[in-house]
Structures are given as structure tokens and as C-alpha cells.
Design a protein around this motif. Structure first.
Motif, PDB file in Angstrom:
ATOM      1  N   ALA A 224      -2.366  12.803  -6.654  1.00  0.00           N
ATOM      2  CA  ALA A 224      -2.796  13.899  -5.780  1.00  0.00           C
ATOM      3  C   ALA A 224      -2.201  15.219  -6.230  1.00  0.00           C
ATOM      4  CB  ALA A 224      -2.389  13.606  -4.333  1.00  0.00           C
ATOM      5  N   LEU A 225      -0.954  15.216  -6.720  1.00  0.00           N
ATOM      6  CA  LEU A 225      -0.327  16.440  -7.216  1.00  0.00           C
ATOM      7  C   LEU A 225      -1.034  16.934  -8.467  1.00  0.00           C
ATOM      8  CD1 LEU A 225       3.456  15.569  -6.675  1.00  0.00           C
ATOM      9  CD2 LEU A 225       2.027  17.161  -5.346  1.00  0.00           C
ATOM     10  N   ASP A 226      -1.673  15.997  -9.197  1.00  0.00           N
ATOM     11  CA  ASP A 226      -2.426  16.386 -10.396  1.00  0.00           C
ATOM     12  C   ASP A 226      -3.870  16.751 -10.062  1.00  0.00           C
ATOM     13  OD1 ASP A 226      -0.248  16.043 -11.988  1.00  0.00           O
ATOM     14  OD2 ASP A 226      -0.774  13.977 -12.586  1.00  0.00           O
ATOM     15  N   GLY A 227      -4.197  16.783  -8.742  1.00  0.00           N
ATOM     16  CA  GLY A 227      -5.563  17.157  -8.352  1.00  0.00           C
ATOM     17  C   GLY A 227      -6.507  15.991  -8.250  1.00  0.00           C
TER      18      GLY A 227
ATOM     19  N   VAL B  30       0.845  -1.205   0.000  1.00  0.00           N
ATOM     20  CA  VAL B  30       0.000   0.000   0.000  1.00  0.00           C
ATOM     21  C   VAL B  30       0.877   1.250   0.000  1.00  0.00           C
ATOM     22  CG1 VAL B  30      -1.713   1.312   1.302  1.00  0.00           C
ATOM     23  CG2 VAL B  30      -1.931  -1.171   1.110  1.00  0.00           C
ATOM     24  N   VAL B  31       1.994   1.229   0.753  1.00  0.00           N
ATOM     25  CA  VAL B  31       2.916   2.365   0.777  1.00  0.00           C
ATOM     26  C   VAL B  31       3.518   2.596  -0.605  1.00  0.00           C
ATOM     27  CG1 VAL B  31       5.108   3.214   1.708  1.00  0.00           C
ATOM     28  CG2 VAL B  31       3.434   2.150   3.233  1.00  0.00           C
ATOM     29  N   ALA B  32       3.956   1.485  -1.261  1.00  0.00           N
ATOM     30  CA  ALA B  32       4.519   1.610  -2.609  1.00  0.00           C
ATOM     31  C   ALA B  32       3.492   2.191  -3.575  1.00  0.00           C
ATOM     32  CB  ALA B  32       4.984   0.232  -3.092  1.00  0.00           C
ATOM     33  N   TYR B  33       2.233   1.722  -3.480  1.00  0.00           N
ATOM     34  CA  TYR B  33       1.168   2.259  -4.346  1.00  0.00           C
ATOM     35  C   TYR B  33       0.961   3.749  -4.084  1.00  0.00           C
ATOM     36  CZ  TYR B  33      -3.558   3.124  -6.064  1.00  0.00           C
ATOM     37  OH  TYR B  33      -4.658   3.670  -6.696  1.00  0.00           O
ATOM     38  N   ALA B  34       0.995   4.135  -2.783  1.00  0.00           N
ATOM     39  CA  ALA B  34       0.792   5.551  -2.443  1.00  0.00           C
ATOM     40  C   ALA B  34       1.903   6.419  -3.020  1.00  0.00           C
ATOM     41  CB  ALA B  34       0.718   5.718  -0.926  1.00  0.00           C
ATOM     42  N   ILE B  35       3.170   5.932  -2.956  1.00  0.00           N
ATOM     43  CA  ILE B  35       4.295   6.738  -3.441  1.00  0.00           C
ATOM     44  C   ILE B  35       4.302   6.811  -4.953  1.00  0.00           C
ATOM     45  CG2 ILE B  35       6.811   6.817  -3.616  1.00  0.00           C
ATOM     46  CD1 ILE B  35       6.919   5.652  -0.785  1.00  0.00           C
ATOM     47  N   ASP B  36       4.136   5.672  -5.615  1.00  0.00           N
ATOM     48  CA  ASP B  36       4.271   5.651  -7.075  1.00  0.00           C
ATOM     49  C   ASP B  36       3.004   6.107  -7.801  1.00  0.00           C
ATOM     50  OD1 ASP B  36       6.859   4.753  -6.861  1.00  0.00           O
ATOM     51  OD2 ASP B  36       6.331   2.618  -7.032  1.00  0.00           O
ATOM     52  N   THR B  37       1.838   5.937  -7.185  1.00  0.00           N
ATOM     53  CA  THR B  37       0.582   6.259  -7.865  1.00  0.00           C
ATOM     54  C   THR B  37      -0.208   7.343  -7.144  1.00  0.00           C
ATOM     55  OG1 THR B  37       0.445   3.974  -8.683  1.00  0.00           O
ATOM     56  CG2 THR B  37      -1.578   5.313  -8.768  1.00  0.00           C
TER      57      THR B  37
END
Length: 648
Positions: free
Chosen positions: A119-122, A107-114
Motif C-alpha cells: 500500500a505504501l508503494d501505491g 491475515v494480520v501477519a500478511y497485512a503487516i508484512d505484505t
């Protein structure tokens, strides 16, 4: 870890019967509880531990060790058998818990890579779901952990309860010969420190072993899926880890067998010193006993230190391998990320899994440590449980509804197991008609007490038969034999509790009025003078009463039990003259219309006998009434003259 701590001594060595109460004049000398001497090393060696010297020589031989290990595994299997369903449910919960816990780094890897780029793209949904998923996995893992601990704890306590019950029940059924060799302190050690070691294993057994294995297996698969190259670096570290584990198993097994032996010796010395406290203080043995205890404690400390040192080296080496592997993975992983061969999130997940990878190895080390201690303890316990019952009860006993009391020794020969080559009774024959009182006299070692033990079926003869009303004792049930025959020993033993409870041992269903009547029958008038009467607490081994008063209470048991046969083994030899007269008066009442064998050195007791047998070397050398034997020259007349002279 509790397996390496000094154990509690347990409650009451004081509640054990004094081993000397059935001491045979023909058996090899015993180490009495009151001798205040050092425990002989040889008395501690019947569990296959050789005399102490070095770690290697104290360890059992390889063949004996394998036998003990097999016996211990059988014991564990029989204990866990009734809990197969619960163990299976524990395994399922453990698998689910590990699966949930292993989703966290993904889940951490998914949060960092995806999630973060989205989130930065809104588009914060992906990151929000990652946070919720991570929190949910943590809560689920906590719930499953609680369920596992509750269930495994209940199973563990049930197993310990059953093990304690088995050891206690079996020990009570073992032959007197075993108890005379296997000291009470060692048996206490089995039921205290050894069970504590097993408790430690049960506390972390399934969790420590299976949890570690599941975690290691799951993480290994995930590492291979994330990046096979970095996973190869991790797997290369398995080579030194495997060698370390093999070394640890062998070394710790020897260390913990040694700790189990040495803690037993500490407890033996403690119990014997406390049971013999009168002799200790009378002969000013305190300093010497302290010296002996200090030496035994030092040996026990050294054995524990060796076990801890072994564990310390193993844990330190495992962590060193883990840290080196982590550094290499970080180096190669950074190079692969910089070259674009690996995502940063994937490297982060890999490192998180790798950190978790070595935690189970520490957990596994703790389990192996507890396992080796518990395995040594199980070997000791299984050696007790594997000891065959000295006088086993027949599967289909012959009923004895109303015993008359006719006793017969039919060509009986007997030798104690410790000295099988020495026949104490060489083909002995004797018939005692129902209702007859026979006195057995003779020098120490003549075989008198051995006859009483055979009649009470504390031992079975090597050849020949002992019969009650024409029925071999070996085909009678224990319940029928104990109803028909009661033995009164030289040292009257009272159990913790009231006078009434002690008398009622003769017949537990007796009413209070019957208990009081039995005491009145034997002339135990001192009970009426007590403020509490029959409810008076006898205290430790009846310590508040004189030897004569204790003996009257034991004779009241006989009256209440109403047996057909009474065996009296030196029942008045430890009494003063007034107490002896009181007990003799009670005996005439107790023995009326009953068959009786009286073993006596004080010939005043012989006067109530119908017939006297003088024994020497396991044979009868004189037989007749007291008057007849006094009227003729012989051993009985000589013994009587010597006894009369001692009273002047």
C-alpha cells in the motif's frame, strides 16, 4: 457458575404420598416426615457416602469411585446414543469455526508484512483483500458459533428431558423398601441440583472441551510453523500445566462429590421440616430446626468454598504460567526480530496466537470444573438408575382375564431386606376363598401388614408363593394385578386436582356419571354440598376435607375400579367415631361379593368379617368367626374386652 449455587428446592414435596401410609408394624422404625427431628446421618449414606467428617473420609473408596464412574459413563453413552448424528454435526461445525477463527492472525501477519508495504508503494489491493478476508472470517465464525449453540443446546435439552424421564419412571418402579430408606428429599436433590450440574456441563461441554482442544491443537501447529524456536519456549510451559491439571482433576472430583452429598442433606432437612410442619409448630421446634439447617447450610457452603478455592488456584496458576511464557516469548522474539531471524509481522501473529492459546486453557478449566460437578451428579443419578426394581414384571405374563378373587399364601416365608436374618413370616399358609372377608388382628409386629404387602406384590416372598385364582403373582402383569386387587391404606391420600380426578384413579376411562355414582354408593354425600361438586379441588393432600371424607373418596375409587380383592390396612384407625361409622357403612357396600383382607386394631371393623385370624410372630394362633372367637377364651376375646373397655 450455577453448579456452585444453592439449587432450587423444586415444587412439591407435598405431592408425595406420606411414607407412613404403608408403614409396616414389622419393619425397622422409619424416619417419618412429621417427626421434626434431625435427619439421621445414616439415612443419607446408602449412596456409598460414609458419615461426614473430613473431605477424605466423605469421599467414596477408590474401588467404589471407579464403579460409579463406569456406571456414569455408561449412562452418558446411552443418553447420547440417539443423538450421534447431531453430535457429529456439532463437531463438524466446531472444527470449521475454529479453523475460520485461526485464520485471523495469519491475515494480520500478511497485512503487516505484505499489505502495508504494498500500500505504501501505491498498490492497496493486497491490504484491501486482507481487510475483507479478516471481516469475512469474523462473520463466518459468528454464524458457525450461532449454529453450534442452537444445535448443541437442543441436544442438551433432549438429553436432560430423557434423564428426568428415566429417573422418575425408574423411581416409581423401585421397591417400597428403597423408598423407605432413600428419603424423598434426596430424590428431589437428584432431580433438581444434580440435573442443574449436568445442564451446566451440557451448556459448555462440547464447546468447553472440544473447542479448547481444537484451538490448542491448531494454535500449537501454527506456532511451530511460524517459529519453532519460540514454539519450544511455549511448549516448555506444558510441563507445569500438565501437573496442575492432574492435581485439579483429583482435588475437584473429591470436592464435588462432597457438594452433591451436602446439598442433598440440605434438601432432605428442608423437605422433612416442611412436611412435618404441624409437629414443628406444635412442639415449638422452629429454633432447633433452624439450628440444624444452619449447620447443614454451613457444611454445604464450606464444600462449595473448597471447590471454588480449588478452581481459583488452578486458574491463577495457569494464568501465571501463561504470563511468564508470554514475557519470555516477547523477549526472545524481539531479539530474533532485531537479528533479522524473524519478521515483525510473524512475531505479531505469534503473539496474537499465544494470547489465544491461554484463553482455551481458562475455558478448559471452566469445563473441568463443570465436568467434576456433573460427574459427581451423574454418579448419584446412575446409582438410582442402577438400583434393581424390587418386584420386576415378568417378560411373558400369564393373562388374568376375569379374576374371581381366590387368594392363597402357599408356604410363604418373608424377611425384609434390611434384616434378612429375621423372618417376619416363617412358612405361612392361608387360603381365602373368593368372596370371603377375613379380618387380621394381633399385636403390632405380628405380620399383618406384611401379608397385605405380599398380597399387593409390594414385595415378593423369600420362598413359597402368593397366588390369585391359582396363578402366582410373579407371573401376572402389573396391569392385571392392579385391576384385580386394590389396597386401601390407613392414611387416605388424595392427589392434587379435583374429587372427580381422584375417584377416577380407580378407572381413568370412567364417565362423570359413573364417578358420581361411585361416590353415592359409599355415602359420600358431603360432595353434593360443595358448590363445585365433584369438580371441587381437594387442595394439598386433600387438606380441605376431614380424614373420614378423604377415606370415603378413596373407597369410591375402589367401587369404580371394581376389583376382585380389596386389602384394607387400618382403614378406620385414624378416624373419629362418627367418621368411623360412616366409613364402616361404606365398607359393607364396597366389600360385598369381594374377597377382602382387613387389618384392624379397632375391633368394630372386625364385625363385618366372615372370619377372623389372630396373628402373633407371623403365625395364626386363632381362626374362626367373630362370634366363635368371642365365645371362647383367648387372645381375640382379650383384645375385644380391652377395646370395649377403651370406649367406656
Amino acid at each position: 457458575m450455577r453448579s456452585l449455587e444453592d439449587p432450587g428446592i423444586g415444587e412439591d414435596p407435598e405431592t408425595e404420598p406420606a411414607e407412613s401410609t404403608l408403614g409396616s408394624e414389622t419393619e425397622p422404625a422409619e424416619s417419618t416426615l412429621g417427626s421434626a427431628t434431625e435427619p439421621a446421618e445414616s439415612t443419607l449414606g446408602s449412596e456409598t457416602e460414609p458419615a461426614e467428617s473430613t473431605l477424605g473420609s466423605e469421599d467414596v473408596s477408590r474401588a467404589a469411585g471407579l464403579r460409579l464412574a463406569r456406571s456414569a459413563r455408561r449412562l452418558v453413552g446411552s443418553l447420547l446414543g440417539p443423538h450421534r448424528g447431531g453430535v457429529a454435526l456439532c463437531l463438524l461445525i466446531l472444527v470449521l469455526e475454529n479453523a475460520v477463527r485461526l485464520t485471523g492472525p495469519l491475515v494480520v501477519a500478511y497485512a503487516i508484512d505484505t499489505g502495508v508495504p504494498a500500500a505504501l508503494d501505491g498498490r492497496p489491493a493486497a491490504l484491501s483483500w486482507a481487510v475483507v478476508g479478516y471481516a469475512a472470517s469474523g462473520l463466518a465464525a459468528a454464524g458457525l458459533r450461532a449454529a453450534f449453540l442452537l444445535l448443541s443446546g437442543r441436544i442438551g435439552q433432549d438429553v436432560l428431558l430423557e434423564l428426568r424421564r428415566r429417573v422418575f419412571t425408574h423411581a416409581q418402579r423401585l421397591a417400597l423398601e428403597w423408598h423407605e430408606t432413600y428419603t424423598s428429599g434426596r430424590l428431589i436433590s437428584r432431580l433438581t441440583s444434580d440435573l442443574e450440574s449436568i445442564d451446566d456441563l451440557l451448556d459448555q461441554g462440547l464447546d468447553g472441551l472440544l473447542g479448547a482442544v481444537l484451538t490448542l491443537g491448531g494454535i500449537t501447529v501454527l506456532l511451530m510453523l511460524i517459529d519453532p524456536v519460540l514454539a519450544g519456549v511455549v511448549l516448555a510451559g506444558f510441563v507445569p500445566l500438565a501437573a496442575l491439571t492432574i492435581w485439579f482433576q483429583r482435588r475437584s472430583r473429591a470436592s464435588y462429590r462432597l457438594t452433591r452429598t451436602r446439598v442433598a442433606r440440605v434438601i432432605v432437612q428442608f423437605v422433612e421440616s416442611m412436611n412435618g410442619i404441624r409437629a414443628v409448630q406444635a412442639y415449638r421446634r422452629e429454633a432447633r430446626n433452624e439450628s440444624i439447617m444452619a449447620q447443614l447450610n454451613t457444611r454445604y457452603r464450606d464444600a462449595n468454598a473448597d471447590a471454588l478455592l480449588t478452581l481459583s488456584w488452578f486458574v491463577a496458576c495457569v494464568r501465571a504460567v501463561g504470563n511468564v511464557t508470554l514475557a519470555l516469548v516477547l523477549l526472545f522474539g524481539a531479539l530474533r526480530v532485531s537479528s533479522g531471524a524473524l519478521e515483525l509481522g510473524a512475531l505479531t501473529a505469534f503473539l496474537l496466537y499465544l494470547r489465544r492459546f491461554y484463553d482455551p486453557l481458562d475455558q478448559l478449566a471452566q469445563f473441568l470444573n463443570a465436568y467434576q460437578s456433573a460427574a459427581a451428579a451423574l454418579e448419584k443419578l446412575s446409582s438410582v438408575l442402577d438400583t434393581p426394581v424390587g418386584v420386576p414384571e415378568v417378560a411373558a405374563p400369564t393373562p388374568l382375564t376375569a379374576a374371581r378373587g381366590a387368594l392363597e399364601f402357599d408356604r410363604v416365608s418373608f424377611a425384609y431386606p434390611r434384616a434378612p436374618e429375621r423372618l417376619v413370616l416363617p412358612e405361612f399358609s392361608l387360603r381365602v376363598p373368593a368372596g370371603q372377608t377375613i379380618a387380621l388382628v394381633g399385636a403390632t409386629g405380628a405380620g399383618k401388614t406384611t401379608l397385605a404387602k405380599l398380597a399387593a406384590r409390594f414385595h415378593d416372598p423369600v420362598s413359597g408363593s402368593v397366588l390369585l385364582d391359582g396363578v402366582d403373582l410373579r407371573v401376572l402383569s402389573d396391569a392385571d394385578l392392579r385391576r384385580a386387587l386394590v389396597m386401601v391404606t390407613q392414611e387416605p391420600f388424595l392427589f392434587s386436582g379435583s374429587i372427580a380426578e381422584n375417584v377416577a384413579l380407580g378407572r381413568p376411562s370412567a364417565t362423570r356419571a359413573e364417578v358420581e355414582a361411585a361416590l353415592a354408593t359409599v355415602g359420600a354425600g358431603f360432595v353434593r354440598d360443595l358448590p363445585e361438586g365433584v369438580d371441587a379441588d381437594v387442595r394439598k393432600r386433600g387438606g380441605r376435607f376431614s380424614a373420614g371424607q378423604r377415606q370415603l373418596v378413596t373407597l369410591a375409587r375402589v367401587v369404580l375400579a371394581d376389583p376382585a380383592v380389596v386389602l384394607l390396612d387400618e382403614a378406620t384407625s385414624s378416624l373419629d367415631i362418627p367418621s368411623e361409622r360412616a366409613v364402616q357403612a361404606a365398607l359393607e357396600t364396597v366389600l360385598a361379593d369381594r374377597t377382602a383382607l382387613i387389618i384392624a386394631h379397632r375391633l368394630s371393623t372386625v364385625a363385618i368379617a366372615d372370619r377372623v385370624l389372630v396373628m402373633a410372630d407371623g403365625r395364626v394362633i386363632q381362626d374362626g368367626t367373630p362370634e366363635q372367637l368371642l365365645a371362647t377364651e383367648g387372645d381375640f376375646a382379650d383384645l375385644h374386652a380391652a377395646w370395649a373397655a377403651s370406649l367406656r
